[in-house]
Design a protein around this motif. Structure first.
Motif, PDB file in Angstrom:
ATOM      1  N   TYR A 139       0.819  -1.212   0.000  1.00 49.91           N
ATOM      2  CA  TYR A 139       0.000   0.000   0.000  1.00 49.91           C
ATOM      3  C   TYR A 139       0.862   1.276   0.000  1.00 49.91           C
ATOM      4  O   TYR A 139       0.564   2.265   0.663  1.00 49.91           O
ATOM      5  CB  TYR A 139      -0.956   0.011   1.191  1.00 49.91           C
ATOM      6  N   SER A 140       1.944   1.238  -0.751  1.00 45.28           N
ATOM      7  CA  SER A 140       2.937   2.307  -0.732  1.00 45.28           C
ATOM      8  C   SER A 140       2.462   3.563  -1.463  1.00 45.28           C
ATOM      9  O   SER A 140       2.132   3.520  -2.651  1.00 45.28           O
ATOM     10  CB  SER A 140       4.235   1.811  -1.385  1.00 45.28           C
ATOM     11  N   GLN A 141       2.450   4.684  -0.762  1.00 48.94           N
ATOM     12  CA  GLN A 141       2.098   5.958  -1.383  1.00 48.94           C
ATOM     13  C   GLN A 141       3.157   6.367  -2.407  1.00 48.94           C
ATOM     14  O   GLN A 141       2.844   6.961  -3.439  1.00 48.94           O
ATOM     15  CB  GLN A 141       1.956   7.051  -0.320  1.00 48.94           C
ATOM     16  N   GLU A 142       4.415   6.020  -2.123  1.00 53.05           N
ATOM     17  CA  GLU A 142       5.502   6.361  -3.039  1.00 53.05           C
ATOM     18  C   GLU A 142       5.326   5.663  -4.385  1.00 53.05           C
ATOM     19  O   GLU A 142       5.523   6.265  -5.446  1.00 53.05           O
ATOM     20  CB  GLU A 142       6.843   5.968  -2.414  1.00 53.05           C
ATOM     21  N   PHE A 185      -6.721   6.580  -8.823  1.00 57.10           N
ATOM     22  CA  PHE A 185      -7.222   5.888  -7.638  1.00 57.10           C
ATOM     23  C   PHE A 185      -6.269   4.753  -7.255  1.00 57.10           C
ATOM     24  O   PHE A 185      -5.961   3.902  -8.097  1.00 57.10           O
ATOM     25  CB  PHE A 185      -8.615   5.289  -7.901  1.00 57.10           C
ATOM     26  N   PRO A 186      -5.802   4.709  -5.998  1.00 53.78           N
ATOM     27  CA  PRO A 186      -5.060   3.538  -5.524  1.00 53.78           C
ATOM     28  C   PRO A 186      -6.045   2.495  -5.001  1.00 53.78           C
ATOM     29  O   PRO A 186      -6.840   2.776  -4.097  1.00 53.78           O
ATOM     30  CB  PRO A 186      -4.205   4.118  -4.391  1.00 53.78           C
ATOM     31  N   ILE A 187      -6.034   1.291  -5.586  1.00 55.31           N
ATOM     32  CA  ILE A 187      -7.055   0.308  -5.224  1.00 55.31           C
ATOM     33  C   ILE A 187      -6.451  -1.096  -5.068  1.00 55.31           C
ATOM     34  O   ILE A 187      -5.332  -1.355  -5.510  1.00 55.31           O
ATOM     35  CB  ILE A 187      -8.181   0.232  -6.281  1.00 55.31           C
ATOM     36  N   SER A 188      -7.218  -1.964  -4.437  1.00 51.58           N
ATOM     37  CA  SER A 188      -6.976  -3.409  -4.482  1.00 51.58           C
ATOM     38  C   SER A 188      -8.322  -4.053  -4.757  1.00 51.58           C
ATOM     39  O   SER A 188      -9.186  -4.115  -3.876  1.00 51.58           O
ATOM     40  CB  SER A 188      -6.398  -3.926  -3.160  1.00 51.58           C
ATOM     41  N   ALA A 189      -8.512  -4.494  -6.008  1.00 53.64           N
ATOM     42  CA  ALA A 189      -9.785  -5.110  -6.384  1.00 53.64           C
ATOM     43  C   ALA A 189     -10.001  -6.421  -5.633  1.00 53.64           C
ATOM     44  O   ALA A 189     -11.123  -6.773  -5.274  1.00 53.64           O
ATOM     45  CB  ALA A 189      -9.836  -5.343  -7.891  1.00 53.64           C
ATOM     46  N   PHE A 190      -8.919  -7.144  -5.357  1.00 54.05           N
ATOM     47  CA  PHE A 190      -9.019  -8.442  -4.688  1.00 54.05           C
ATOM     48  C   PHE A 190      -9.552  -8.285  -3.256  1.00 54.05           C
ATOM     49  O   PHE A 190     -10.402  -9.054  -2.805  1.00 54.05           O
ATOM     50  CB  PHE A 190      -7.645  -9.122  -4.671  1.00 54.05           C
ATOM     51  N   HIS A 191      -9.074  -7.257  -2.560  1.00 56.18           N
ATOM     52  CA  HIS A 191      -9.485  -7.041  -1.166  1.00 56.18           C
ATOM     53  C   HIS A 191     -10.570  -5.969  -1.021  1.00 56.18           C
ATOM     54  O   HIS A 191     -11.147  -5.839   0.060  1.00 56.18           O
ATOM     55  CB  HIS A 191      -8.277  -6.659  -0.313  1.00 56.18           C
ATOM     56  N   GLY A 192     -10.828  -5.203  -2.071  1.00 56.39           N
ATOM     57  CA  GLY A 192     -11.893  -4.207  -2.023  1.00 56.39           C
ATOM     58  C   GLY A 192     -11.473  -2.838  -1.545  1.00 56.39           C
ATOM     59  O   GLY A 192     -12.324  -1.995  -1.230  1.00 56.39           O
ATOM     60  N   ASP A 193     -10.183  -2.549  -1.507  1.00 57.52           N
ATOM     61  CA  ASP A 193      -9.714  -1.235  -1.042  1.00 57.52           C
ATOM     62  C   ASP A 193     -10.083  -0.135  -2.030  1.00 57.52           C
ATOM     63  O   ASP A 193      -9.717  -0.194  -3.210  1.00 57.52           O
ATOM     64  CB  ASP A 193      -8.199  -1.249  -0.864  1.00 57.52           C
ATOM     65  N   ASN A 194     -10.800   0.875  -1.537  1.00 61.70           N
ATOM     66  CA  ASN A 194     -11.168   2.082  -2.305  1.00 61.70           C
ATOM     67  C   ASN A 194     -12.029   1.796  -3.530  1.00 61.70           C
ATOM     68  O   ASN A 194     -12.089   2.606  -4.460  1.00 61.70           O
ATOM     69  CB  ASN A 194      -9.917   2.866  -2.742  1.00 61.70           C
ATOM     70  N   ILE A 195     -12.723   0.652  -3.532  1.00 62.08           N
ATOM     71  CA  ILE A 195     -13.648   0.364  -4.633  1.00 62.08           C
ATOM     72  C   ILE A 195     -15.037   0.897  -4.268  1.00 62.08           C
ATOM     73  O   ILE A 195     -15.520   1.841  -4.884  1.00 62.08           O
ATOM     74  CB  ILE A 195     -13.725  -1.148  -4.938  1.00 62.08           C
ATOM     75  N   GLU A 200      -8.783   1.253   4.796  1.00 67.17           N
ATOM     76  CA  GLU A 200      -8.091   1.538   6.052  1.00 67.17           C
ATOM     77  C   GLU A 200      -6.590   1.343   5.902  1.00 67.17           C
ATOM     78  O   GLU A 200      -5.818   1.728   6.790  1.00 67.17           O
ATOM     79  CB  GLU A 200      -8.628   0.629   7.161  1.00 67.17           C
ATOM     80  N   ASN A 201      -6.177   0.744   4.790  1.00 62.02           N
ATOM     81  CA  ASN A 201      -4.751   0.498   4.557  1.00 62.02           C
ATOM     82  C   ASN A 201      -4.054   1.656   3.853  1.00 62.02           C
ATOM     83  O   ASN A 201      -2.825   1.670   3.761  1.00 62.02           O
ATOM     84  CB  ASN A 201      -4.580  -0.768   3.715  1.00 62.02           C
ATOM     85  N   MET A 202      -4.840   2.588   3.316  1.00 55.24           N
ATOM     86  CA  MET A 202      -4.254   3.728   2.603  1.00 55.24           C
ATOM     87  C   MET A 202      -4.876   5.021   3.116  1.00 55.24           C
ATOM     88  O   MET A 202      -5.565   5.748   2.384  1.00 55.24           O
ATOM     89  CB  MET A 202      -4.457   3.578   1.086  1.00 55.24           C
ATOM     90  N   ILE A 203      -4.650   5.317   4.390  1.00 59.95           N
ATOM     91  CA  ILE A 203      -5.242   6.520   4.984  1.00 59.95           C
ATOM     92  C   ILE A 203      -4.628   7.782   4.388  1.00 59.95           C
ATOM     93  O   ILE A 203      -5.174   8.885   4.527  1.00 59.95           O
ATOM     94  CB  ILE A 203      -5.083   6.514   6.518  1.00 59.95           C
ATOM     95  N   TRP A 204      -3.487   7.613   3.680  1.00 61.70           N
ATOM     96  CA  TRP A 204      -2.864   8.765   3.029  1.00 61.70           C
ATOM     97  C   TRP A 204      -3.660   9.236   1.815  1.00 61.70           C
ATOM     98  O   TRP A 204      -3.489  10.365   1.339  1.00 61.70           O
ATOM     99  CB  TRP A 204      -1.441   8.421   2.588  1.00 61.70           C
ATOM    100  N   TYR A 205      -4.555   8.387   1.285  1.00 66.77           N
ATOM    101  CA  TYR A 205      -5.381   8.773   0.139  1.00 66.77           C
ATOM    102  C   TYR A 205      -6.675   9.416   0.648  1.00 66.77           C
ATOM    103  O   TYR A 205      -7.454   8.791   1.369  1.00 66.77           O
ATOM    104  CB  TYR A 205      -5.704   7.551  -0.726  1.00 66.77           C
ATOM    105  N   GLN A 206      -6.899  10.665   0.285  1.00 70.74           N
ATOM    106  CA  GLN A 206      -8.042  11.427   0.790  1.00 70.74           C
ATOM    107  C   GLN A 206      -9.171  11.605  -0.226  1.00 70.74           C
ATOM    108  O   GLN A 206     -10.160  12.265   0.058  1.00 70.74           O
ATOM    109  CB  GLN A 206      -7.569  12.820   1.256  1.00 70.74           C
ATOM    110  N   GLY A 207      -9.023  11.016  -1.401  1.00 72.24           N
ATOM    111  CA  GLY A 207     -10.031  11.199  -2.442  1.00 72.24           C
ATOM    112  C   GLY A 207     -11.227  10.273  -2.276  1.00 72.24           C
ATOM    113  O   GLY A 207     -11.317   9.503  -1.311  1.00 72.24           O
TER     114      GLY A 207
END
Length: 413
Positions: free
Chosen positions: A149-152, A176-186, A191-198
Motif C-alpha cells: 500500500y505504498s504511497q511512493e 485511484f489507488p485500489i486493491s480489487a481483490f481485497h476491495g480497497d477504495n472500490i 483503512e490500509n491507505m489513509i494517506w489517500y483522501q479522495g
C-alpha cells in the motif's frame, strides 16, 4: 435515472474482471443463486471465498484459462445511477474487441498493476482512448496490497502516466489507488491507505459528469431502406426508413440529398407507423419528401444549412485489426454505417509508436494492432463528418474483400 457507460481496460492479469466483480459484489448487485454458483466455480478465492473475476468471464475458455477473450457487458445500479460496464480483454491479439467496447463508452477505467507501472498495453489503450475522444479517463492503480500500500509507488506511477496523458491530450484524468481483490477504495474507503483522501471509485462513478447533450445542430439521417409497398391502399407511398443519427427533422425542413446534392423538402415524418411533428437523434423514423428522387440505401438526407463533407479521398486514423499485414495500394471495402464502398489505401503517412507515442515513418508493412494515419480513395463519394465533430458519421470499418472480415477501425479526420 441517469446511465453511465464505461469500459475497463488494461494488460493481462491487471484485475479488470476482478474489479467489476468487486463493484457488483460490494454494491449488493449479485443475486443469491449467482453467489452460490460463484462459490462453487471459484478457484482463486479471496477472503469472502469467491473468485470475483468469473462474474464477467462468461466463456468456458475464459474461466479455464483465467483470461478475458471477448468484451463482457454487465449491468448494475445504485440509488444514484445505472451503469453499463464493458470488460475488455487485455491480450494484444484481442485489442480489436477493446475498441468495440470503447467506441460506445463515455468513460474508460485503465487499470495498472502497481508492480509493473505504465507498460506498452497501457499506452496502447490510452492511444485508443485519445483517438475515440473519450473525455473522462480513470487510472486505477491496482494490486496496491502487493506493494504494501505504498504511497511512493502510487505517486511514481501517477507521474509516469501524467507524461502519457500530456502527450495524448487526455485532460480529465483521475487517479485511484485500489486493491480489487481485497476491495480497497472500490466501494468502501481503505483503512490500509489513509494517506489517500479522495473518493472511492464507486463514489466517483456515481457523481462524474458526462455529456448527455444531443447534437441538435448537425442533422444527419442515412437511408437504410426505401419503403414502397405499391398496394391499392398505399399506391403512392414512398418513405425512406432509417435512424436519425443526430439533430432533428420535421415537416417543411429544407433537405439536401447526398451524395446526389439535390434539394427538396420534407412532406411528412413518421415514427412507430404514425405521423409525428418532429423526430430526434437516435430515433428510428420514416421520412417522406416532396419530390420523387432516386435515393438508395446509404444515401444521406441532411438539412441544407449544415452540410457534411462529400469527398472521394479521406484522411483517417486506422487501428489495424487483422493478422494479414496492411500495405499501400491494397483494396478493401469501407463500411460507413449503411453504405458499402470499395476503397484503396492510397498512402500510409505514418504510424504511432506505442512506447514513445511518437509519429514515425513507415518502412515496412503495418501489423496487427498498429495505429496508422492513412489516405483512402473511395470508388464513389463518401458522405461524412470528421470524427471529432460527429462520432457517428466520422467512423467506419475496413472489410477484407475476400474473407469479409473486419480488418481496420477507421476514425475519419
Amino acid at each position: 435515472m441517469d446511465i453511465l457507460r464505461f469500459i475497463t481496460a488494461g494488460s493481462v492479469d491487471d484485475g479488470k474482471s476482478t474489479l467489476i466483480g468487486r463493484l457488483l459484489y460490494d454494491s449488493k448487485n449479485i443475486l443469491i443463486d449467482q453467489l452460490e454458483a460463484l462459490e462453487k466455480q471459484s478457484k482463486n478465492k479471496n477472503e469472502n471465498g469467491v473468485d470475483l473475476a468469473i462474474l464477467t468471464d462468461g466463456l468456458r475458455a475464459e474461466r479455464e484459462q483465467g483470461i478475458t477473450i471477448d468484451v463482457a457487458y454487465r449491468y448494475f445500479s445504485t440509488p444514484k445511477r445505472k451503469f453499463i460496464i464493458a470488460d475488455a480483454p487485455g491480450h494484444i491479439q484481442y485489442t480489436r474487441n477493446m475498441i468495440t467496447g470503447a467506441s460506445n463508452s463515455q468513460l474508460i477505467v485503465i487499470l495498472i498493476d502497481a508492480r509493473q507501472g505504465v507498460i506498452e498495453q497501457t499506452r496502447r489503450h490510452s492511444i485508443i482512448a485519445s483517438l475515440l475522444k473519450m473525455k473522462n479517463v480513470v487510472v486505477a492503480i491496482n494490486k496496491m496490497d502487493l506493494v504494501e500500500y505504498s504511497q511512493e509507488v502510487f505517486n511514481d506511477i501517477k507521474a509516469q502516466y501524467e507524461l502519457v496523458a500530456k502527450k495524448l491530450g487526455l485532460d480529465n484524468v483521475n487517479y485511484f489507488p485500489i486493491s480489487a481483490f481485497h476491495g480497497d477504495n472500490i466501494v468502501s474507503k481503505s483503512e490500509n491507505m489513509i494517506w489517500y483522501q479522495g473518493p472511492t471509485l464507486l463514489d466517483f462513478l456515481e457523481n462524474v459528469k458526462v455529456d448527455h447533450k444531443k447534437d441538435f445542430g448537425n442533422s444527419r439521417f442515412q437511408v437504410q431502406y426505401v419503403i414502397r409497398p405499391q398496394t391499392d391502399e398505399l399506391h403512392d407511398y414512398r418513405g425512406y426508413a432509417g435512424e436519425v443519427i443526430s439533430g432533428t427533422y420535421k415537416k417543411g425542413d429544407e433537405i439536401t440529398v447526398l451524395p446526389q446534392n439535390i434539394q427538396t423538402k420534407i412532406s411528412k415524418v413518421e415514427t412507430g407507423g404514425k405521423e409525428t411533428e418532429i423526430v430526434f437523434g437516435n430515433q428510428p423514423a420514416v421520412i417522406h419528401l416532396e419530390d420523387d428522387i432516386d435515393i438508395s440505401r446509404g444515401d444521406f438526407l441532411v438539412k441544407s444549412e449544415s452540410l457534411p463533407k462529400v469527398e472521394n479521398e479521406i484522411e483517417a486514423v486506422v487501428c489495424w485489426l487483422d493478422k494479414k499485414e496492411l500495405n499501400e495500394g491494397t483494396k478493401y471495402y469501407i463500411q460507413h454505417k449503411s453504405k458499402l464502398l470499395k476503397a484503396l489505401v492510397k498512402e500510409i503517412e505514418y504510424k504511432i509508436d506505442v512506447n514513445t507515442l511518437e509519429k514515425i515513418p513507415v518502412t515496412e508493412s503495418i501489423r496487427l494492432n498498429e495505429v496508422v494515419k492513412v489516405r483512402l480513395k473511395t470508388a464513389s463519394p463518401l458522405v461524412f463528418d470528421s470524427f471529432e465533430v460527429n462520432k457517428a458519421t466520422g467512423n467506419a470499418i475496413l472489410v477484407d474483400e475476400t474473407s469479409n472480415s473486419t480488418v481496420g477501425a477507421v476514425m475519419i479526420l
